[in-house]
Enzyme design. Structure first.
Site: not given
Length: 303
Positions: A36, A48, A52, A116, A168, A221, A251-252
């Site tokens: 947790s 999304g 994006n 997701f 993904q 990155g 990335g988008d």
């Protein structure tokens, strides 16, 4: 000129964990994992991949056309797109489900754990692509499995060059399916992890893969990205951001810059320079669609 952006529209619930995941997860106890994380900071953003990417393109003055599905809770997202001057003519509302939802938790090292729920995205294949004079480019970003497969075929049949950006969604496809995507696509973009998986599943090297398309780009990155063209790799250095606040959507943002640059007829290397700079602007802002761009200054820097 307009670019058709196939992918998800989603609501992102973004949480910040002030520690490090590595300090909370015991490798020898993974078979009974029960952890947790206290997340004192939480916000809800529009996200999304299609949303994006469209936001990034619009910041640069482009004409993005997102092709996606939203659920019965999607009215706020549609209103936001309209407010940004982004057309929703290819966004379909599905009444019996929710809009896709991403629950993203980021630790102090910018590692992320994401859950997701696809929701309406699973019906994205009901949208169909057809040739239209103003649509000159496209991209297939992560979406429902059937939608990604069908939209690749439809782009090809319509004679619209497109970027294959599996993201993904890549694990949903085997080597033969990925090879078919590549055969239909004009460009391929992946991050370094996805690039390794893509090459492994297809049984090729990055150099070999790059010879099947006009260009392969592997983003890395903060290190920048590798642009592969006809088997030759060019490293495009990264850009130091003013501060590192949130990597969600970087990335988008990069891909939105790529599409805009391709619309201008730029070389892939120049597109990558712009993408790296836009990604650095995004990482300094919270959420995937909350940064603003001085377009003239940005374009001068990418010249």
């Amino acid at each position: 000129m307009a670019s058709l952006i196939c992918g998800s529209l989603a609501f992102d619930t973004i949480m910040s964990f002030e520690g490090r995941f590595a300090q909370q997860i015991l490798p020898e106890q993974l078979h009974i994992l029960n952890v947790s994380f206290l997340v004192p900071h939480l916000r809800r953003d529009f996200g999304g991949c299609a949303g994006n990417i469209a936001y990034a393109m619009r910041q640069l003055g482009g004409t993005p056309l997102p092709m996606a599905t939203v659920g019965r809770d999607g009215a706020d997202y549609l209103q936001r797109l309209h407010g940004q001057g982004i057309s929703t003519e290819f966004v379909r509302e599905v009444d019996d489900t929710y809009t896709a939802q991403a629950m993203i938790m980021t630790d102090r090292d910018n590692n992320q754990i994401t859950a997701f729920h696809p929701g309406a995205m699973m019906q994205a294949h009901v949208n169909r692509i057809a040739a239209r004079p103003d649509i000159r480019l496209g991209i297939i970003s992560p979406d429902g499995r059937d939608a990604m497969l069908q939209h690749a075929e439809q782009f090809h049949a319509a004679g619209i060059p497109f970027v294959f950006d599996p993201g993904q969604g890549l694990p949903m496809f085997d080597g033969a399916e990925l090879a078919h995507f590549v055969a239909l696509a004009t460009w391929v973009t992946v991050n370094d992890y996805e690039g390794q998986m893509l090459c492994d599943r297809m049984g090729v090297t990055p150099a070999e893969l790059s010879r099947r398309v006009r260009a392969l780009v592997v983003t890395r990155g903060a290190e920048g990205c590798d642009v592969w063209e006809d088997g030759v790799c060019t490293r495009v250095p990264g850009v130091q951001p003013a501060q590192v606040v949130d990597p969600t959507g970087c990335g988008d943002a990069w891909r939105g810059a790529l599409l805009w640059g391709l619309e201008q007829g730029w070389s892939m290397a120049r597109c990558a320079v712009l993408g790296n700079r836009l990604g650095a602007l995004k990482v300094a802002a919270s959420g995937p669609q909350n940064y603003t761009v001085d377009r003239a200054a940005l374009l001068r820097e990418a010249a």
